[in-house]
Design a protein around this motif. Structure first.
Motif, mmCIF file in Angstrom:
data_model
loop_
_atom_site.group_PDB
_atom_site.id
_atom_site.type_symbol
_atom_site.label_atom_id
_atom_site.label_comp_id
_atom_site.label_asym_id
_atom_site.label_seq_id
_atom_site.Cartn_x
_atom_site.Cartn_y
_atom_site.Cartn_z
ATOM 1 N N GLU A 258 1.191 -1.527 0.148
ATOM 2 C CA GLU A 258 0.177 0.094 -0.085
ATOM 3 C C GLU A 258 1.131 1.369 0.004
ATOM 4 O O GLU A 258 1.817 0.885 0.586
ATOM 5 C CB GLU A 258 -0.939 -0.560 1.370
ATOM 6 C CG GLU A 258 -1.866 0.968 1.528
ATOM 7 C CD GLU A 258 -2.554 0.298 2.489
ATOM 8 O OE1 GLU A 258 -2.548 1.427 3.881
ATOM 9 O OE2 GLU A 258 -3.330 -0.818 2.844
ATOM 10 N N ALA A 259 0.926 2.303 -0.769
ATOM 11 C CA ALA A 259 1.092 3.225 -0.906
ATOM 12 C C ALA A 259 1.155 4.082 0.120
ATOM 13 O O ALA A 259 0.373 4.117 0.961
ATOM 14 C CB ALA A 259 0.811 3.909 -2.142
ATOM 15 N N GLU A 260 2.446 4.654 0.903
ATOM 16 C CA GLU A 260 2.468 5.455 1.943
ATOM 17 C C GLU A 260 0.997 6.363 2.312
ATOM 18 O O GLU A 260 0.303 6.646 3.135
ATOM 19 C CB GLU A 260 3.634 5.797 2.295
ATOM 20 C CG GLU A 260 4.981 5.095 2.535
ATOM 21 C CD GLU A 260 4.991 4.516 3.743
ATOM 22 O OE1 GLU A 260 4.463 5.288 5.218
ATOM 23 O OE2 GLU A 260 4.890 3.140 3.981
ATOM 24 N N GLN A 261 1.536 7.585 0.976
ATOM 25 C CA GLN A 261 0.188 8.499 1.023
ATOM 26 C C GLN A 261 -1.399 8.251 -0.021
ATOM 27 O O GLN A 261 -0.450 7.954 -1.250
ATOM 28 C CB GLN A 261 0.606 9.886 1.204
ATOM 29 C CG GLN A 261 2.102 9.895 2.100
ATOM 30 C CD GLN A 261 1.237 10.201 3.762
ATOM 31 O OE1 GLN A 261 0.237 11.362 3.342
ATOM 32 N NE2 GLN A 261 2.043 10.373 4.573
ATOM 33 N N PRO A 262 -2.452 8.723 0.361
ATOM 34 C CA PRO A 262 -3.007 9.034 -0.786
ATOM 35 C C PRO A 262 -3.003 9.830 -1.719
ATOM 36 O O PRO A 262 -2.655 10.318 -1.073
ATOM 37 C CB PRO A 262 -4.465 8.670 0.022
ATOM 38 C CG PRO A 262 -4.399 9.329 1.593
ATOM 39 C CD PRO A 262 -3.201 9.145 1.841
ATOM 40 N N ASN A 263 -2.830 9.376 -3.174
ATOM 41 C CA ASN A 263 -3.548 10.828 -4.216
ATOM 42 C C ASN A 263 -4.410 11.661 -3.600
ATOM 43 O O ASN A 263 -5.603 11.181 -2.655
ATOM 44 C CB ASN A 263 -3.605 10.215 -4.984
ATOM 45 C CG ASN A 263 -3.328 9.181 -5.810
ATOM 46 O OD1 ASN A 263 -1.362 8.522 -5.924
ATOM 47 N ND2 ASN A 263 -3.296 7.773 -6.331
ATOM 48 N N PRO A 264 -4.395 12.673 -4.529
ATOM 49 C CA PRO A 264 -5.276 13.920 -4.183
ATOM 50 C C PRO A 264 -6.983 13.638 -4.198
ATOM 51 O O PRO A 264 -7.053 14.395 -3.439
ATOM 52 C CB PRO A 264 -4.784 14.653 -4.993
ATOM 53 C CG PRO A 264 -2.962 15.138 -4.586
ATOM 54 C CD PRO A 264 -3.003 13.364 -5.291
ATOM 55 N N ASP A 265 -6.575 13.009 -5.288
ATOM 56 C CA ASP A 265 -8.080 12.132 -5.624
ATOM 57 C C ASP A 265 -8.668 11.226 -4.485
ATOM 58 O O ASP A 265 -10.079 10.735 -5.148
ATOM 59 C CB ASP A 265 -8.256 11.957 -6.989
ATOM 60 C CG ASP A 265 -7.489 11.325 -8.050
ATOM 61 O OD1 ASP A 265 -6.444 10.396 -6.655
ATOM 62 O OD2 ASP A 265 -7.478 9.938 -8.698
ATOM 63 N N GLY A 266 -8.738 10.979 -3.574
ATOM 64 C CA GLY A 266 -9.385 10.036 -3.259
ATOM 65 C C GLY A 266 -8.829 8.941 -3.002
ATOM 66 O O GLY A 266 -9.320 7.891 -2.580
ATOM 67 N N THR A 267 -7.881 8.544 -4.055
ATOM 68 C CA THR A 267 -7.383 7.177 -4.364
ATOM 69 C C THR A 267 -6.406 6.684 -3.845
ATOM 70 O O THR A 267 -5.531 7.813 -3.690
ATOM 71 C CB THR A 267 -7.485 6.546 -5.848
ATOM 72 O OG1 THR A 267 -6.379 7.872 -6.328
ATOM 73 C CG2 THR A 267 -8.888 7.586 -6.602
ATOM 74 N N LEU A 268 -5.772 5.186 -3.388
ATOM 75 C CA LEU A 268 -4.284 5.041 -3.280
ATOM 76 C C LEU A 268 -4.077 4.006 -4.261
ATOM 77 O O LEU A 268 -4.806 2.858 -4.207
ATOM 78 C CB LEU A 268 -5.596 3.889 -1.908
ATOM 79 C CG LEU A 268 -3.913 3.620 -0.954
ATOM 80 C CD1 LEU A 268 -2.659 4.942 -0.333
ATOM 81 C CD2 LEU A 268 -4.781 2.622 0.079
ATOM 82 N N ASP A 269 -2.945 4.323 -4.217
ATOM 83 C CA ASP A 269 -2.207 3.339 -5.482
ATOM 84 C C ASP A 269 -1.351 1.571 -4.452
ATOM 85 O O ASP A 269 -1.450 2.246 -3.152
ATOM 86 C CB ASP A 269 -1.154 4.232 -5.910
ATOM 87 C CG ASP A 269 -1.841 5.334 -6.865
ATOM 88 O OD1 ASP A 269 -3.043 4.465 -7.102
ATOM 89 O OD2 ASP A 269 -0.909 5.510 -7.113
#
Length: 600
Positions: A258-269
């Motif tokens: 899981e990515a450490e921080q979510p994206n600005p659009d509310g998604t998680l890479d």
């Protein structure tokens, strides 16, 4: 002045001077731990956690001191986990408190390490708060974390984990513990715990990157994983994607990070990190019985055949070696293509050729089919196939050729704790084979079912009760109009031990034919003698009938015996069974069976 030379005195003086330069004789430190006021279970936990007790006999003073200093924290943590929040721990090295010894100026030697632990009173929760929480959740929270319950750091930790898990299962992937306030009231032996959670925003799945040492094409990995891009976050969806990749049998390691921080659009890479297994695998197996002779089997598998995690498997079997019948043989080839119709579906192609020389018939058959398999969970799958078979058979009814367009519907549910040596759970498998005859052959339906259950008794399941029920039925044509390969016989290692393989059938004019129905019931009591050796007692009974259902008037036989199992790590138990016929009028006498794995 003369100084007389005395060799013996000089040698003694030299030896004495040399010995005084050596370090003191090395004697290992004797470590003991006393816990007055603690119950036996807590005292054992303390001794098991103590580095000093584990290092008893150590001669290096620095190692002894380091173990003692680390024990202060370790033992206090054990006591906190047990709910004792006012403990007193003393660790003395030859009478000196270890905490007061300077590490740069240690004693020259240590003879005794004396640890005294006074647990103090058992605390109870005064406050046990956990907030905020989602309005609805399927997560179970620990009952131990509540006012009035015995306090422990374990209960606090479990409550925090459950709270974070509840938010994650509600779509808040970055939920965490924001604040914790833990206050101990020593006068009242009360612990107040207040945990504040930070749910974070509700997130959706973003993109999945692929990395690692693999030869599988990236687009194939994405297709197999079925990564739920754009859907609301839920940890089960990630677990399902990882399980799909592991299920192919191509990868030795699958990790979805899981990515450490979510994206600005509310998604998680996410990043899929995969490593390949060796591309080829070769296996062998063997089984010996007094009536069936020797059976040898082997398989060769190629993983990732075309770069999309395809699996090609070639199997071969020879049986009846050394028996009174001719040798049977089978060769099968199967190709699996994962994610061909969806992430949980694969397409397979199957071709088989088999030569059979059994007790009551001979047959040569070929079969080719294509099918699809749907995996519903790690425990449950179903598959359907459609193909063509041709069988040349000779039995009591003469020599005939059968030609079928055959379907095969199969489902399996496996709830066992182990596939090779189960001690609990159950296994269910069912197969329906509709066959449409052409070229003069008749049509009908064959149904088979196999159910197994296991129940462990005693500590570590040292005694296991195991049971198996097998059922079979053929509807449609009469006995003489059905290929003997679709009919049922009983006897041998897979049905009724103590009788020869496929020795029980249906009496007909001039000999014996297979039945249109079959039932077998087996029971075993397995008991461990040591960690690797077990003894087994068993009883098997089988029924065969000319009608589509067995009844009280069906032909039957039974066998019983004892066996021994030797468990080999990584392989499973090696099996030896001795069985004797107890019903059915058989004169086969004592039969023995040797193989790998339990009988069922």
């Amino acid at each position: 002045m003369n100084f007389p030379f005395r060799p013996r005195l000089t040698a003694r003086a030299f030896a004495f001077s040399f010995l005084t330069l050596l370090p003191p004789a090395a004697f290992g430190a004797d470590a003991t731990l006393q816990a007055p006021g603690a119950n036996a279970g807590l005292a054992d936990r303390l001794r098991g956690a103590s580095a000093s007790v584990a290092a008893s006999g150590e001669t290096n003073v620095q190692e002894i001191l380091a173990a003692a200093l680390s024990d202060y924290r370790t033992l206090v943590q054990v006591l906190y986990d047990a709910g004792h929040f006012a403990p007193v721990v003393n660790i003395r090295l030859d009478g000196r408190e270890a905490a007061l010894i300077q590490p740069l100026n240690p004693p020259q030697s240590v003879r005794t390490v004396e640890i005294t632990v006074q647990p103090g009173p058992r605390f109870a929760f005064g406050k046990a708060e956990l907030s905020p929480l989602p309005r609805q959740s399927d997560v179970e929270f620990p009952e131990e974390y509540a006012p009035g319950q015995p306090a422990s750091t374990g209960a606090i930790r479990d409550a925090a984990v459950a709270g974070v898990r509840a938010w994650r299962r509600s779509g808040h992937a970055k939920a965490a513990v924001a604040e914790q306030r833990i206050t101990a009231n020593h006068l009242q032996a009360r612990l107040d715990a207040q945990l504040r959670l930070a749910p974070g925003p509700r997130l959706r799945f973003g993109r999945m990157a692929v990395t690692g040492d693999t030869r599988v094409r990236e687009e194939a990995i994405r297709s197999i994983a079925g990564f739920p891009a754009g859907e609301a976050f839920h940890p089960d969806l990630i677990a399902k994607s990882a399980s799909r990749l592991r299920r192919t049998g191509t990868f030795s390691s699958v990790v979805l990070r899981e990515a450490e921080q979510p994206n600005p659009d509310g998604t998680l890479d996410y990043t899929a990190v995969v490593e390949d297994l060796p591309p080829r695998r070769l296996t062998f197996g063997a089984e010996i019985s007094s009536s069936d002779g020797v059976e040898l089997s082997g398989s060769w598998m190629h993983r990732n055949l075309f770069g999309a995690a395809e699996k090609l498997r070639i199997e071969a079997r020879l049986s009846g070696i050394g028996s009174s019948n001719d040798i049977d043989g089978r060769v099968a080839v199967r190709l699996d293509r994962p994610a061909a119709l969806g992430p949980d579906d694969l397409i397979f192609y199957l071709a088989e050729a088999e030569q059979l020389d059994e007790e009551h018939y001979k047959a040569t058959q070929v079969f080719g089919a294509a099918g699809v398999r749907r995996t519903f969970s790690d425990k449950f799958f179903a598959e359907a196939a459609l193909g063509v078979s041709s069988i040349l058979a000779e039995d009591v009814f003469g020599q005939r050729r059968f030609k079928y367009i055959a379907g095969r519907l199969r489902a399996e549910y496996d709830e066992r704790d182990s596939r090779v040596n189960p001690a609990s759970g159950y296994y269910l498998q069912g197969t329906a084979t509709p066959f449409i005859g052409f070229g003069g052959s008749k049509s009908g339906l064959q149904i088979e079912a196999d159910g197994r259950a296991y129940y462990g008794l005693g500590a570590d399941d040292r005694i296991v009760l195991a049971g198996r029920l097998q059922l079979g039925s053929v509807a449609g044509p009469s006995l003489s109009e059905i290929s003997p390969t679709l009919l049922f016989f009983s006897g041998g290692a897979g049905t009724v031990r103590g009788h020869e393989f496929q020795s029980l059938g249906v009496p007909v004019a001039g000999g014996t034919a297979g039945g249109r129905s079959f039932a077998a019931l087996s029971g075993e009591v397995r008991g461990k003698v040591t960690e690797t050796i077990s003894l087994v007692g068993f009883y098997d009974i089988g029924f065969v009938d000319a009608d589509s259902f067995v009844s009280g008037s069906s032909a039957r036989h039974a066998g019983a015996g004892i066996g021994v199992r030797y468990d080999v790590a990584g392989i499973g138990p090696i099996r030896l069974d001795l069985a004797y016929p107890v019903d059915g009028g058989s004169e086969d006498g004592l039969q023995f069976y040797i193989g790998i794995g339990q009988a069922f």
